[in-house]
Design a protein around this motif. Sequence first.
Motif, PDB file in Angstrom:
ATOM      1  N   HIS A 157       3.760  44.941  26.572  1.00  0.00           N
ATOM      2  CA  HIS A 157       4.089  44.580  25.208  1.00  0.00           C
ATOM      3  C   HIS A 157       3.658  43.129  24.963  1.00  0.00           C
ATOM      4  CE1 HIS A 157       6.451  48.087  23.942  1.00  0.00           C
ATOM      5  NE2 HIS A 157       6.720  48.185  25.213  1.00  0.00           N
ATOM      6  N   SER A 158       2.928  42.877  23.890  1.00  0.00           N
ATOM      7  CA  SER A 158       2.523  41.525  23.535  1.00  0.00           C
ATOM      8  C   SER A 158       3.528  40.964  22.544  1.00  0.00           C
ATOM      9  CB  SER A 158       1.120  41.543  22.932  1.00  0.00           C
ATOM     10  OG  SER A 158       1.181  42.109  21.628  1.00  0.00           O
ATOM     11  N   GLN A 159       3.203  39.789  22.009  1.00  0.00           N
ATOM     12  CA  GLN A 159       4.091  39.140  21.056  1.00  0.00           C
ATOM     13  C   GLN A 159       3.956  39.729  19.653  1.00  0.00           C
ATOM     14  OE1 GLN A 159       6.437  36.888  21.974  1.00  0.00           O
ATOM     15  NE2 GLN A 159       5.726  37.417  24.030  1.00  0.00           N
ATOM     16  N   THR A 160       2.962  40.561  19.428  1.00  0.00           N
ATOM     17  CA  THR A 160       2.758  41.130  18.105  1.00  0.00           C
ATOM     18  C   THR A 160       3.903  42.050  17.724  1.00  0.00           C
ATOM     19  OG1 THR A 160       1.279  42.486  16.749  1.00  0.00           O
ATOM     20  CG2 THR A 160       1.421  43.035  19.074  1.00  0.00           C
ATOM     21  N   GLN A 161       4.162  42.144  16.418  1.00  0.00           N
ATOM     22  CA  GLN A 161       5.189  43.048  15.923  1.00  0.00           C
ATOM     23  C   GLN A 161       4.619  44.418  15.586  1.00  0.00           C
ATOM     24  OE1 GLN A 161       6.610  40.063  12.874  1.00  0.00           O
ATOM     25  NE2 GLN A 161       8.600  40.719  13.600  1.00  0.00           N
ATOM     26  N   ASN A 162       3.308  44.536  15.587  1.00  0.00           N
ATOM     27  CA  ASN A 162       2.695  45.826  15.304  1.00  0.00           C
ATOM     28  C   ASN A 162       2.786  46.718  16.538  1.00  0.00           C
ATOM     29  OD1 ASN A 162       0.038  47.647  15.420  1.00  0.00           O
ATOM     30  ND2 ASN A 162       0.603  47.322  13.274  1.00  0.00           N
ATOM     31  N   LEU A 163       3.297  47.928  16.345  1.00  0.00           N
ATOM     32  CA  LEU A 163       3.578  48.799  17.485  1.00  0.00           C
ATOM     33  C   LEU A 163       2.321  49.196  18.239  1.00  0.00           C
ATOM     34  CD1 LEU A 163       5.855  50.224  18.973  1.00  0.00           C
ATOM     35  CD2 LEU A 163       5.539  52.189  17.454  1.00  0.00           C
ATOM     36  N   ILE A 164       1.242  49.503  17.503  1.00  0.00           N
ATOM     37  CA  ILE A 164      -0.002  49.891  18.182  1.00  0.00           C
ATOM     38  C   ILE A 164      -0.541  48.733  19.005  1.00  0.00           C
ATOM     39  CG2 ILE A 164      -2.417  50.546  17.836  1.00  0.00           C
ATOM     40  CD1 ILE A 164      -1.558  52.186  15.443  1.00  0.00           C
ATOM     41  N   LEU A 165      -0.622  47.555  18.397  1.00  0.00           N
ATOM     42  CA  LEU A 165      -1.160  46.406  19.122  1.00  0.00           C
ATOM     43  C   LEU A 165      -0.295  46.045  20.323  1.00  0.00           C
ATOM     44  CD1 LEU A 165      -2.265  44.040  16.195  1.00  0.00           C
ATOM     45  CD2 LEU A 165      -3.609  45.768  17.424  1.00  0.00           C
ATOM     46  N   SER A 166       1.013  46.275  20.212  1.00  0.00           N
ATOM     47  CA  SER A 166       1.918  45.899  21.306  1.00  0.00           C
ATOM     48  C   SER A 166       1.701  46.739  22.554  1.00  0.00           C
ATOM     49  CB  SER A 166       3.379  46.011  20.849  1.00  0.00           C
ATOM     50  OG  SER A 166       3.777  47.367  20.735  1.00  0.00           O
ATOM     51  N   TYR A 167       1.043  47.884  22.418  1.00  0.00           N
ATOM     52  CA  TYR A 167       0.817  48.754  23.572  1.00  0.00           C
ATOM     53  C   TYR A 167      -0.584  48.627  24.152  1.00  0.00           C
ATOM     54  CZ  TYR A 167       5.296  51.092  23.555  1.00  0.00           C
ATOM     55  OH  TYR A 167       6.645  51.351  23.652  1.00  0.00           O
ATOM     56  N   LEU A 168      -1.378  47.716  23.639  1.00  0.00           N
ATOM     57  CA  LEU A 168      -2.687  47.465  24.233  1.00  0.00           C
ATOM     58  C   LEU A 168      -2.524  46.678  25.528  1.00  0.00           C
ATOM     59  CD1 LEU A 168      -4.839  46.436  21.127  1.00  0.00           C
ATOM     60  CD2 LEU A 168      -4.550  48.714  22.135  1.00  0.00           C
ATOM     61  N   THR A 169      -3.416  46.893  26.455  1.00  0.00           N
ATOM     62  CA  THR A 169      -3.422  46.075  27.660  1.00  0.00           C
ATOM     63  C   THR A 169      -3.901  44.673  27.306  1.00  0.00           C
ATOM     64  OG1 THR A 169      -5.706  46.626  28.236  1.00  0.00           O
ATOM     65  CG2 THR A 169      -3.974  48.121  29.033  1.00  0.00           C
ATOM     66  N   GLY A 170      -3.724  43.751  28.239  1.00  0.00           N
ATOM     67  CA  GLY A 170      -4.137  42.381  27.972  1.00  0.00           C
ATOM     68  C   GLY A 170      -5.608  42.272  27.615  1.00  0.00           C
ATOM     69  N   SER A 171      -6.462  42.964  28.351  1.00  0.00           N
ATOM     70  CA  SER A 171      -7.902  42.880  28.089  1.00  0.00           C
ATOM     71  C   SER A 171      -8.271  43.558  26.775  1.00  0.00           C
ATOM     72  CB  SER A 171      -8.686  43.518  29.241  1.00  0.00           C
ATOM     73  OG  SER A 171      -8.333  44.892  29.400  1.00  0.00           O
ATOM     74  N   GLU A 172      -7.600  44.668  26.461  1.00  0.00           N
ATOM     75  CA  GLU A 172      -7.869  45.354  25.190  1.00  0.00           C
ATOM     76  C   GLU A 172      -7.474  44.491  24.003  1.00  0.00           C
ATOM     77  OE1 GLU A 172      -7.095  49.908  26.908  1.00  0.00           O
ATOM     78  OE2 GLU A 172      -5.514  48.780  25.873  1.00  0.00           O
ATOM     79  N   LEU A 173      -6.284  43.880  24.103  1.00  0.00           N
ATOM     80  CA  LEU A 173      -5.811  43.051  23.010  1.00  0.00           C
ATOM     81  C   LEU A 173      -6.689  41.815  22.843  1.00  0.00           C
ATOM     82  CD1 LEU A 173      -3.698  42.596  20.824  1.00  0.00           C
ATOM     83  CD2 LEU A 173      -2.276  41.443  22.517  1.00  0.00           C
ATOM     84  N   LEU A 174      -7.117  41.228  23.944  1.00  0.00           N
ATOM     85  CA  LEU A 174      -7.980  40.052  23.887  1.00  0.00           C
ATOM     86  C   LEU A 174      -9.291  40.392  23.198  1.00  0.00           C
ATOM     87  CD1 LEU A 174      -8.401  37.100  24.682  1.00  0.00           C
ATOM     88  CD2 LEU A 174      -9.378  37.908  26.850  1.00  0.00           C
TER      89      LEU A 174
END
Length: 220
Positions: free
Chosen positions: A3-20
């Motif tokens: 889980h990242s700091q984003t409040q969006n549920l889809i973005l919160s489930y991305l891996t670190g490399s995917e989100l980056l």
Amino acid sequence: MRHSQTQNLILSYLTGSELLALEKILEPLLLPRGFDLVHSGTPISHYYFLESGIASIVAASPEGRKAEIGLIGRDGVSPPALIMEGQGSPFQVTMQMAGHGRRVEAAALGRFLYEQPAVRPLLSHFLHLFFAQVAHTALSNAVHKIDVRLAKWILMCQDRLEGQEIAITHEYLATMLGVRRSSVTDALHILEGERLIYSSRGLVIVRNRRGARNFRGRCL
């Protein structure tokens, strides 16, 4: 997954490399009330990941009558469709409640999903949940009274917001539910009489969420 700091549920489930990788093409922006994410009949140019606020997907008849067929908040992406670059949307998508989020060009998102195929199932899962929401809304519109439909709608909004306050006018509620404004006023009075909500000009406050869920009953 993390889980990242984003409040969006889809973005919160991305891996670190995917989100980056995705953050390189995301543009943060404010989403004021009334802002159109998608114009009906025009090509889809961007996809929006909401962090707060609520967007309504609205269908219109040839005569100009409108009704909400679904809503999206921090639980998903708008428009609720896999890449439709250059294709026209059959529905209008408008910010019903102000918020903020991040958007990405349709072409850039298409390239990202090609390079990061593991992300596509997340979007597909959201689409499945969204179309289930649309189906249940259609069923509720056909078989339930307005007060029950309104209780359902209020709970759906609160699920996507923080706190108990929902900034909405009677007129806008009438459009969303596809009914007369007087019918909305009567339904609000019923819910207030049950001490489930408090309603004032431009504002609905949820007083008893559990009670509202019971009032809604099996209306999903």
